[in-house]
Motif scaffolding. Structure first.
Motif, mmCIF file in Angstrom:
data_model
loop_
_atom_site.group_PDB
_atom_site.id
_atom_site.type_symbol
_atom_site.label_atom_id
_atom_site.label_comp_id
_atom_site.label_asym_id
_atom_site.label_seq_id
_atom_site.Cartn_x
_atom_site.Cartn_y
_atom_site.Cartn_z
ATOM 1 N N ARG A 1 -29.427 -0.271 -21.974
ATOM 2 C CA ARG A 1 -30.746 -0.801 -22.346
ATOM 3 C C ARG A 1 -31.784 0.324 -22.414
ATOM 4 O O ARG A 1 -32.559 0.403 -23.361
ATOM 5 N N SER A 2 -31.767 1.201 -21.397
ATOM 6 C CA SER A 2 -32.773 2.278 -21.349
ATOM 7 C C SER A 2 -32.648 3.222 -22.538
ATOM 8 O O SER A 2 -33.626 3.838 -22.941
ATOM 9 N N ALA A 3 -31.434 3.351 -23.082
ATOM 10 C CA ALA A 3 -31.248 4.244 -24.238
ATOM 11 C C ALA A 3 -31.676 3.559 -25.535
ATOM 12 O O ALA A 3 -31.633 4.167 -26.594
ATOM 13 N N GLY A 4 -32.048 2.291 -25.465
ATOM 14 C CA GLY A 4 -32.528 1.591 -26.658
ATOM 15 C C GLY A 4 -31.406 0.951 -27.472
ATOM 16 O O GLY A 4 -31.612 0.604 -28.638
ATOM 17 N N ILE A 5 -30.237 0.807 -26.859
ATOM 18 C CA ILE A 5 -29.111 0.151 -27.550
ATOM 19 C C ILE A 5 -29.128 -1.327 -27.141
ATOM 20 O O ILE A 5 -29.388 -1.640 -25.974
ATOM 21 N N THR A 6 -28.832 -2.218 -28.088
ATOM 22 C CA THR A 6 -28.842 -3.637 -27.710
ATOM 23 C C THR A 6 -27.592 -3.961 -26.882
ATOM 24 O O THR A 6 -26.576 -3.270 -26.953
ATOM 25 N N LEU A 7 -27.705 -5.036 -26.109
ATOM 26 C CA LEU A 7 -26.607 -5.405 -25.212
ATOM 27 C C LEU A 7 -25.760 -6.525 -25.782
ATOM 28 O O LEU A 7 -26.285 -7.517 -26.302
ATOM 29 N N CYS A 8 -24.447 -6.345 -25.657
ATOM 30 C CA CYS A 8 -23.504 -7.431 -25.916
ATOM 31 C C CYS A 8 -22.856 -7.707 -24.568
ATOM 32 O O CYS A 8 -22.102 -6.867 -24.062
ATOM 33 N N CYS A 9 -23.188 -8.834 -23.974
ATOM 34 C CA CYS A 9 -22.731 -9.071 -22.610
ATOM 35 C C CYS A 9 -22.489 -10.555 -22.381
ATOM 36 O O CYS A 9 -23.399 -11.361 -22.546
ATOM 37 N N GLY A 10 -21.265 -10.880 -22.012
ATOM 38 C CA GLY A 10 -20.939 -12.281 -21.773
ATOM 39 C C GLY A 10 -19.832 -12.402 -20.757
ATOM 40 O O GLY A 10 -19.769 -11.622 -19.804
ATOM 41 N N GLY A 11 -18.943 -13.355 -20.971
ATOM 42 C CA GLY A 11 -17.895 -13.573 -19.977
ATOM 43 C C GLY A 11 -16.739 -14.388 -20.512
ATOM 44 O O GLY A 11 -16.621 -14.626 -21.720
ATOM 45 N N ILE A 12 -15.897 -14.783 -19.560
ATOM 46 C CA ILE A 12 -14.652 -15.492 -19.886
ATOM 47 C C ILE A 12 -14.604 -16.776 -19.057
ATOM 48 O O ILE A 12 -14.962 -16.741 -17.873
ATOM 49 N N ILE A 13 -14.162 -17.859 -19.649
ATOM 50 C CA ILE A 13 -13.857 -19.034 -18.819
ATOM 51 C C ILE A 13 -12.360 -19.311 -18.894
ATOM 52 O O ILE A 13 -11.659 -18.810 -19.776
ATOM 53 N N GLY A 14 -11.894 -20.099 -17.924
ATOM 54 C CA GLY A 14 -10.463 -20.435 -17.896
ATOM 55 C C GLY A 14 -9.681 -19.538 -16.959
ATOM 56 O O GLY A 14 -8.457 -19.465 -17.037
#
Ligand code: SAM
Ligand code: DTB
Ligand code: SF4
Length: 348
Positions: free
Chosen positions: A209-222
């Motif tokens: 984030r600090s470098a100005g790159i957008t975040l792709c962040c999630g998770g897994i269910i199951g």
């Protein structure tokens, strides 16, 4: 600006909302302070009410029902030092991911070009690393990012932890987004991964984030988690400020050779609930219907699109496992009456 847009959109929706139990104030709210019980209550709403609520948010915050097509490629496969129990690429697991050489710059850019020609506008590249390695592999990664950007596509990288300096160099190369999932709740984390901590994940996200790159962040269910774990994961994601621009929701692909290989497939309606709740919590994020689509019927996938998913992984394979083929995905989108997000494609 966003607040103004929310207000205007809500005025348009007044009549519609009057006929539902959802009040105007509840519809599109950009908050970063969701409580665990609020998130759990959303996840457990009667399905029809949940999907309706998510639809209102989705249609007002992301008008047009466009779905982004993102293609994936594993550049460095297998032999990873982390012990993520879902992952075929961990050296602790016995999955067979052999036979895939590390890819060099040219073949990767060829694949990106082919993905663009097939209709993708985002290209995501994966390295099975605990953390980014300096030297030639990193220089090659930077060249791949530059090449993908020159094709006019969004570029995403997933390669584990990174330093501030590496994040800055990736930003300079034009990286759109860095994928680094939280995977599961902080409370369940140690049951799934023991070689790194949840806190380390958060710190990497902060550097990106600090470098100005957008975040792709999630998770897994199951993965055997409880509904409280799911709520807790979504709560952490939605309390990040700003929200991750992209939130992949994966259903476990139970890969042979991993400790989770015998887990039953997740109930498709649980995916619908996760997507809908993510949409309500993070109105402006791209919610990606990610791994596990092969286990979902056409109807379940359409319900996920209706519940607010606005991106899919597109192409015959994910990183090491398969994905629905391009022809069936084109049919799926046509049958759902949604458009791929072609507008993002910029000719170079
Ligand atoms: N080394 C990178 C990292 O640390 O983020 C890894 C890339 S990893 C393969 C990307 C994400 O894919 C994981 O964080 C996980 O959420 C998801 N993933 C991996 N294997 C999966 C599986 N078998 N089923 C569902 N999702 C999976
Ligand atoms: C994400 O959340 N899911 C994608 C992407 N980000 C990198 C990866 C899914 C991997 C599924 C298992 C495999 O193919 O190895
Ligand atoms: Fe390594 Fe990423 Fe797989 Fe974990 S998810 S084992 S960090 S490649």
């Amino acid at each position: 600006m966003k607040d103004l847009r929310v207000k205007l959109l809500n005025i348009d929706l007044m009549t519609l909302l009057d006929s539902t139990k959802i009040t105007n104030a509840e519809a599109v709210v950009l908050r970063h302070n969701w409580s665990l019980s609020e998130v759990k209550d959303l996840l457990e709403k009667p399905l029809m009410d949940l999907v309706w609520h998510a639809q209102i948010v989705h249609r007002s915050a992301n008008p047009g029902y466009k779905v982004q097509l993102a293609s994936l490629l594993s550049v460095k496969t297998g032999g990873c030092e982390e012990d993520c129990s879902y992952c075929s690429q961990s050296m602790y697991n016995g999955s067979d991911v052999s036979g895939q050489p590390n890819l060099s710059i040219e073949p990767v850019l060829e694949r990106a070009k082919a993905a663009k020609e097939a209709g993708a506008d985002r290209f995501c590249m994966g390295w099975a690393w605990r953390e980014i390695r300096e030297g030639q592999p990193f220089e090659a990664m930077l060249a791949m990012v530059r090449g993908v950007r020159e094709l006019g596509m969004e570029a995403c990288v997933t390669a584990g932890m990174l330093t501030e300096n590496q994040a800055e160099r990736l930003a300079e190369a034009g990286l759109t987004s860095y994928n680094h999932n939280l995977d599961t709740s902080p409370e369940n984390y140690e049951n799934i991964i023991t070689t790194r901590t949840f806190q380390e994940r958060l710190e990497t996200l902060e550097r990106v984030r600090s470098a100005g790159i957008t975040l792709c962040c999630g998770g897994i269910i199951g993965m055997g988690e409880s509904v409280v774990d799911r709520a807790s994961l979504l709560k952490v994601l939605s309390t990040l400020d700003p929200h991750p621009e992209s939130v992949p929701i994966n259903a476990l692909v139970a890969v042979e050779g991993t400790p989770l290989e015998d887990l039953p497939a997740v109930d498709p309606l649980e995916m619908v609930r996760m997507v809908a709740t993510a949409r309500i919590l993070m109105p402006y994020s791209r919610v990606r219907l990610s791994a596990g689509r092969e286990q979902l019927s056409r109807e379940a996938q359409i319900l996920c699109l209706q519940a607010g998913a606005d991106s899919i992984f597109y192409g015959d394979s994910l990183l090491t496992t398969s994905n629905p083929d391009v022809v069936s995905d084109k049919e799926l989108l046509a049958q759902a009456g949604v458009q791929a997000n072609w507008d993002h494609i910029v000719d170079s």
